[in-house]
Motif scaffolding. Structure first.
Motif, mmCIF file in Angstrom:
data_model
loop_
_atom_site.group_PDB
_atom_site.id
_atom_site.type_symbol
_atom_site.label_atom_id
_atom_site.label_comp_id
_atom_site.label_asym_id
_atom_site.label_seq_id
_atom_site.Cartn_x
_atom_site.Cartn_y
_atom_site.Cartn_z
ATOM 1 N N LYS A 75 0.814 -1.250 0.027
ATOM 2 C CA LYS A 75 -0.227 0.109 -0.238
ATOM 3 C C LYS A 75 0.804 1.207 -0.005
ATOM 4 C CE LYS A 75 -3.815 0.003 2.163
ATOM 5 N NZ LYS A 75 -4.768 0.097 3.348
ATOM 6 N N ALA A 117 1.435 7.153 -3.091
ATOM 7 C CA ALA A 117 1.434 6.969 -4.720
ATOM 8 C C ALA A 117 2.822 7.704 -5.432
ATOM 9 C CB ALA A 117 0.316 7.633 -5.426
ATOM 10 N N VAL A 151 0.006 -1.917 -10.589
ATOM 11 C CA VAL A 151 -1.115 -1.163 -9.848
ATOM 12 C C VAL A 151 -2.274 -1.680 -9.779
ATOM 13 C CG1 VAL A 151 -2.397 0.958 -9.799
ATOM 14 C CG2 VAL A 151 0.226 0.919 -10.228
ATOM 15 N N GLU A 208 -5.907 2.913 -7.940
ATOM 16 C CA GLU A 208 -5.510 4.027 -7.348
ATOM 17 C C GLU A 208 -6.784 4.796 -6.246
ATOM 18 O OE1 GLU A 208 -4.451 5.956 -10.878
ATOM 19 O OE2 GLU A 208 -2.172 5.231 -10.769
ATOM 20 N N GLN A 218 -7.457 8.236 -3.246
ATOM 21 C CA GLN A 218 -7.235 9.428 -2.944
ATOM 22 C C GLN A 218 -7.235 9.467 -1.140
ATOM 23 O OE1 GLN A 218 -8.902 12.470 -4.813
ATOM 24 N NE2 GLN A 218 -7.803 12.349 -6.776
#
Length: 158
Positions: free
Chosen positions: A81, A85, A96, A99, A101
């Motif tokens: 994790k 990023a 990946v 993705e 936020q």
């Protein structure tokens, strides 16, 4: 300081790693923290094998940690994790998965007794079941699948 390295993201990454650590401990798989990484000795299903805690974590640190686990006899395959990023682990065979936020919600001024908590602020056990983020009560099924072992439940199981 850029947006992905702000204090809110640092706090979120640390908080998430502490959750992972609590789940690992509940499964009897305690982990460890370095300045820039959290890593369990072995991760339970659906939990990462490493979590970055700072934007300064490096690919070399992550790979060294995962290589050490392989030497300790852990089977192949791992997940990381990357809280900021920033790591490109593709040369090591990683891809990946998704993705995301971080989303920050500052504490409200509501008193703790107004919140749907499983454990009151005085530390006594509550007869209420904890409420999940979805707003639904936790299910017996979640308790019996092994994803959440008994150590994770703050109330007696019936």
């Amino acid at each position: 300081m850029d947006r992905m390295a702000g204090s809110g993201v640092l706090a979120a990454a640390r908080n998430n790693a502490e959750w992972c650590d609590a789940m690992c401990r509940a499964h009897g798989m305690p982990g460890g923290f370095t300045e820039s990484l959290f890593n369990p000795r072995k991760a339970p299903p659906y939990y990462p094998d490493a979590v970055t805690l700072t934007p300064d974590a490096t690919v070399a640190e992550v790979l060294r940690l995962l290589d050490r686990r392989a030497v300790d006899g852990e089977p192949g395959g791992a997940s990381v994790k990357d809280s900021f990023a920033r790591l490109d682990l593709s040369a090591a065979g990683f891809r990946v998965l998704f993705e995301a936020q971080w989303i920050l919600h500052l504490p409200s001024r509501r008193r703790s007794r107004d919140l749907p908590l499983a454990m009151p602020s005085d530390g006594r056990r509550s007869a209420r079941r904890p409420i999940c983020a979805s707003g639904r009560r936790t299910s017996t099924e979640a308790r019996t699948t092994g994803c959440f072992p008994p150590a994770c439940w703050p109330i007696p199981q019936s």
